[in-house]
Motif scaffolding. Structure first.
Motif, PDB file in Angstrom:
ATOM      1  N   ASP A 360      -7.728  53.832   3.162  1.00 39.86           N
ATOM      2  CA  ASP A 360      -6.954  55.007   3.561  1.00 39.86           C
ATOM      3  C   ASP A 360      -5.469  54.638   3.534  1.00 39.86           C
ATOM      4  N   MET A 361      -4.646  55.432   4.139  1.00 43.10           N
ATOM      5  CA  MET A 361      -3.198  55.206   4.071  1.00 43.10           C
ATOM      6  C   MET A 361      -2.810  53.825   4.640  1.00 43.10           C
ATOM      7  N   GLN A 362      -3.619  53.344   5.581  1.00 37.92           N
ATOM      8  CA  GLN A 362      -3.265  52.077   6.238  1.00 37.92           C
ATOM      9  C   GLN A 362      -3.830  50.851   5.502  1.00 37.92           C
ATOM     10  N   GLY A 363      -4.673  51.026   4.516  1.00 39.41           N
ATOM     11  CA  GLY A 363      -5.316  49.892   3.847  1.00 39.41           C
ATOM     12  C   GLY A 363      -6.815  50.131   3.848  1.00 39.41           C
ATOM     13  N   PHE A 364      -7.597  49.050   4.058  1.00 38.73           N
ATOM     14  CA  PHE A 364      -9.043  49.241   4.102  1.00 38.73           C
ATOM     15  C   PHE A 364      -9.396  50.135   5.285  1.00 38.73           C
ATOM     16  N   ALA A 365     -10.276  51.105   5.023  1.00 34.10           N
ATOM     17  CA  ALA A 365     -10.573  52.082   6.069  1.00 34.10           C
ATOM     18  C   ALA A 365     -11.594  51.522   7.057  1.00 34.10           C
ATOM     19  N   ASP A 366     -11.432  51.859   8.324  1.00 38.81           N
ATOM     20  CA  ASP A 366     -12.395  51.440   9.332  1.00 38.81           C
ATOM     21  C   ASP A 366     -13.446  52.533   9.526  1.00 38.81           C
ATOM     22  N   HIS A 367     -14.642  52.143   9.808  1.00 40.69           N
ATOM     23  CA  HIS A 367     -15.719  53.126   9.983  1.00 40.69           C
ATOM     24  C   HIS A 367     -16.607  52.691  11.131  1.00 40.69           C
ATOM     25  N   ASP A 368     -17.596  53.494  11.404  1.00 40.78           N
ATOM     26  CA  ASP A 368     -18.568  53.144  12.437  1.00 40.78           C
ATOM     27  C   ASP A 368     -19.560  52.160  11.819  1.00 40.78           C
ATOM     28  N   TRP A 369     -19.152  50.890  11.757  1.00 34.80           N
ATOM     29  CA  TRP A 369     -19.938  49.900  11.017  1.00 34.80           C
ATOM     30  C   TRP A 369     -21.319  49.700  11.633  1.00 34.80           C
ATOM     31  N   ALA A 370     -21.394  49.792  12.952  1.00 38.46           N
ATOM     32  CA  ALA A 370     -22.693  49.589  13.615  1.00 38.46           C
ATOM     33  C   ALA A 370     -23.684  50.638  13.120  1.00 38.46           C
ATOM     34  N   ALA A 371     -23.228  51.888  13.048  1.00 42.06           N
ATOM     35  CA  ALA A 371     -24.123  52.961  12.601  1.00 42.06           C
ATOM     36  C   ALA A 371     -24.498  52.757  11.131  1.00 42.06           C
ATOM     37  N   LEU A 372     -23.524  52.378  10.329  1.00 42.66           N
ATOM     38  CA  LEU A 372     -23.784  52.201   8.893  1.00 42.66           C
ATOM     39  C   LEU A 372     -24.731  51.036   8.618  1.00 42.66           C
ATOM     40  N   SER A 373     -24.791  50.095   9.549  1.00 48.54           N
ATOM     41  CA  SER A 373     -25.580  48.884   9.313  1.00 48.54           C
ATOM     42  C   SER A 373     -27.030  49.033   9.720  1.00 48.54           C
ATOM     43  N   GLY A 380     -22.208  56.877   0.539  1.00 50.38           N
ATOM     44  CA  GLY A 380     -21.504  56.832  -0.748  1.00 50.38           C
ATOM     45  C   GLY A 380     -20.060  56.444  -0.468  1.00 50.38           C
ATOM     46  N   VAL A 381     -19.649  55.334  -1.056  1.00 48.28           N
ATOM     47  CA  VAL A 381     -18.280  54.870  -0.797  1.00 48.28           C
ATOM     48  C   VAL A 381     -17.384  55.231  -1.982  1.00 48.28           C
ATOM     49  N   TYR A 382     -16.357  55.998  -1.708  1.00 46.41           N
ATOM     50  CA  TYR A 382     -15.357  56.358  -2.717  1.00 46.41           C
ATOM     51  C   TYR A 382     -14.205  55.377  -2.626  1.00 46.41           C
ATOM     52  N   MET A 383     -13.565  55.121  -3.731  1.00 45.88           N
ATOM     53  CA  MET A 383     -12.398  54.237  -3.764  1.00 45.88           C
ATOM     54  C   MET A 383     -12.713  52.913  -3.076  1.00 45.88           C
ATOM     55  N   GLY A 384     -13.913  52.385  -3.344  1.00 42.93           N
ATOM     56  CA  GLY A 384     -14.357  51.230  -2.579  1.00 42.93           C
ATOM     57  C   GLY A 384     -14.348  49.924  -3.361  1.00 42.93           C
ATOM     58  N   ARG A 385     -13.889  49.951  -4.596  1.00 37.94           N
ATOM     59  CA  ARG A 385     -13.992  48.750  -5.430  1.00 37.94           C
ATOM     60  C   ARG A 385     -13.259  47.558  -4.802  1.00 37.94           C
ATOM     61  N   LYS A 386     -12.026  47.784  -4.411  1.00 34.11           N
ATOM     62  CA  LYS A 386     -11.228  46.675  -3.856  1.00 34.11           C
ATOM     63  C   LYS A 386     -11.699  46.302  -2.452  1.00 34.11           C
ATOM     64  N   ALA A 387     -12.395  47.255  -1.797  1.00 30.35           N
ATOM     65  CA  ALA A 387     -12.805  47.013  -0.404  1.00 30.35           C
ATOM     66  C   ALA A 387     -14.184  46.365  -0.310  1.00 30.35           C
ATOM     67  N   ALA A 388     -14.765  45.975  -1.476  1.00 30.87           N
ATOM     68  CA  ALA A 388     -16.155  45.494  -1.478  1.00 30.87           C
ATOM     69  C   ALA A 388     -16.359  44.347  -0.473  1.00 30.87           C
ATOM     70  N   ARG A 389     -15.477  43.369  -0.504  1.00 33.40           N
ATOM     71  CA  ARG A 389     -15.665  42.199   0.371  1.00 33.40           C
ATOM     72  C   ARG A 389     -15.474  42.583   1.835  1.00 33.40           C
ATOM     73  N   PHE A 390     -14.534  43.471   2.069  1.00 35.22           N
ATOM     74  CA  PHE A 390     -14.262  43.927   3.439  1.00 35.22           C
ATOM     75  C   PHE A 390     -15.486  44.660   4.000  1.00 35.22           C
ATOM     76  N   ILE A 391     -16.026  45.577   3.210  1.00 33.39           N
ATOM     77  CA  ILE A 391     -17.194  46.353   3.661  1.00 33.39           C
ATOM     78  C   ILE A 391     -18.383  45.426   3.907  1.00 33.39           C
ATOM     79  N   GLN A 392     -18.557  44.510   2.941  1.00 27.40           N
ATOM     80  CA  GLN A 392     -19.664  43.552   3.054  1.00 27.40           C
ATOM     81  C   GLN A 392     -19.543  42.759   4.365  1.00 27.40           C
TER      82      GLN A 392
END
Ligand code: SAH
Length: 466
Positions: A360-373, A380-392
């Protein structure tokens, strides 16, 4: 495009054909529809050619072509159906300055004859650069069926009416008049014969002259994931009518080509490098065109309501007091999940699905990781190519299984679509290895259908329904 289509003026100009058999006949049948001065060289001409010569439609010289015969001709057809003879006559014609076509010899021809749909003065030429004559014939047959036989008549009468229609202001008003004539009033009147057309045109012009100019309007249109046939019919129609199209970088040329040729096309793509148009500039641009009375299409990839900064543009338009509508499109996640043969929701697996942005505007976006896990989650992750390692990293930290399936779909729905199936544990490395260039949609929690069985060990769907 190896061949550039043009229409050659042939009235009173010389066209020479060498040959008197079937190949020559085929070309002559087309050429005789023009007003060219045709000369045929053939020692043994087919009876039709003799008849045409007798009727004064062409000049027949009953001998082989010789040097000097092609002087002053614009086009030359080598149609003797004999490679050696064709090469000989083509050499003469080349020396004497004509454009040369050797029948059935694409490589040595300077021009080729397209498949033609003839509604004189409306002519449709179809070419496949020799690659697919069958396809050209099929397209021709389709157009023959689709274009009304009165089209030529409409065009001829319309042509003689042009200067009267100049009374309408240039631009939309005039276009609306002509589109009304060609697609509504004209065909109806032509049905009653040519004589009904002229009064119908007069009445139509009076009607249009008394109309008030249309107000400007903007349609926020979803272009879908890239395949032109995944556009909605409404998007297609609006593109067809737009005065101005302001589009994103991700919208492919094949879709932009559907806009009216006269439409002003503006690329508002926010390029990674080089000059980019700021959101404020885009807002101002849309408002400026609508204020001038233009029908604007703001064309966004996928669905305009998904990560498309739609609200900022809507606010600008409504603040300025203009009208708008939103035309939904197929979002990238829909195309991506279709490409891997899965569905976004599934009974017993996931009753909800999330669309996330990788940054997002601030860099890698934060999400409810606990719920996603949690097992069974799909996102579906949009614009997520560069954020792959962060999300992982975030998901593993929150307890997601390492074997959670992850599928990246690059260029979903486009000819260069690529599917990269991986797992949460390997995703960052696999993305780096695959080095995708195109837009990528990352599907978390889904594997391509064929591989689903081997990856489903940690995510055995629960059997209860919801
Ligand atoms: N409004 C768009 C999304 C715009 S954000 C939509 O609804 O699809 C841009 C992101 O969309 C890209 O970074 C990519 O993640 C995704 N995207 C758009 N088109 C895509 C395609 N054909 N294939 C894969 N991802 C795509």
């Amino acid at each position: 495009m190896r061949h550039f289509p043009i229409f050659v003026a042939l009235e009173d100009r010389n066209v020479v054909v060498s040959g008197g058999g079937d190949a020559a006949l085929a070309k002559l049948r087309l050429l005789l529809r023009t007003k060219a001065a045709i000369t045929v060289y053939a020692p043994d001409p087919a009876p039709d050619i003799i008849d045409w010569a007798d009727a004064g439609c062409l000049t027949l010289v009953p001998r082989r072509l010789r040097a000097g015969d092609v002087h002053g001709a614009v086009l030359f057809y080598a149609a003797d159906e004999d490679a050696a003879e064709d090469a000989r006559t083509a050499a003469i014609a080349n020396r004497e300055g004509a454009l040369v076509n050797i029948v059935d010899n694409l490589n040595d021809s300077a021009f080729i004859t397209p498949a033609i749909v003839d509604r004189d003065p409306v002519t449709v030429a179809i070419g496949t650069e020799g690659a697919a004559p069958v396809l050209a014939r099929a397209i021709k047959a389709e157009l023959e069926a689709r274009l009304p036989s009165t089209l030529g008549l409409l065009a001829r009468i319309g042509q003689s009416f042009r200067h009267l229609a100049d009374a309408l202001p240039l631009g939309r008003a005039r276009r609306d008049f002509w589109s009304d004539y060609y697609f509504k009033t004209g065909p109806r009147a032509a049905h009653d014969g040519a004589d009904a057309l002229r009064p119908a045109l007069d009445a139509l012009l009076n009607d249009h002259l008394s109309r008030k100019p249309r107000d400007g309007h903007v349609s926020f249109v979803g272009a879908g994931p890239g395949a032109p046939d995944l556009l909605t019919l409404r998007a297609r129609r609006l593109l067809d009518e737009a005065d101005v199209v302001i589009h994103d970088r991700l919208v492919p040329q094949a879709i932009l080509d559907l806009a009216r040729r006269e439409a002003v096309m503006i690329d508002a793509g926010k390029q990674g490098f080089g000059p980019a148009m700021s959101q404020t500039e885009i807002n101002a641009l849309i408002v400026a065109h609508v204020a001038k009375g233009a029908q604007v299409v703001r064309l966004k990839s996928g669905d305009p309501t998904v990560f498309g900064r739609l609200d900022e543009e809507l606010d600008a338009v409504t603040t300025a007091g203009h009208s708008y509508d939103i035309v939904p499109g197929l979002t990238a996640a829909s195309a991506a999940v279709a490409a891997i043969g899965q569905s976004l929701t599934r009974r017993g697996r996931n009753a909800s699905v999330r669309f996330l942005t990788g940054h997002d505007m601030q860099g890698f976006a934060d999400h409810d990781w606990a719920a996603l896990s949690r097992p069974g989650e799909v996102a579906g992750v949009y614009m997520g190519r560069k954020a792959a390692r962060f999300i992982q990293g975030r998901m593993l930290m929150h307890g997601a299984a390492r074997a959670t399936p992850v599928t990246l779909v690059e260029n979903a729905s486009r000819p260069d679509q690529r599917i990269i199936a991986t797992t949460l544990a390997r995703m960052a490395d696999d993305v780096a290895k695959a080095a995708p260039h195109g837009p990528v949609l990352t599907l978390m929690g889904l594997a391509p259908r064929a591989a689903a069985a081997t990856l489903s060990d940690t995510r055995e769907p629960r059997q209860e329904a919801y």
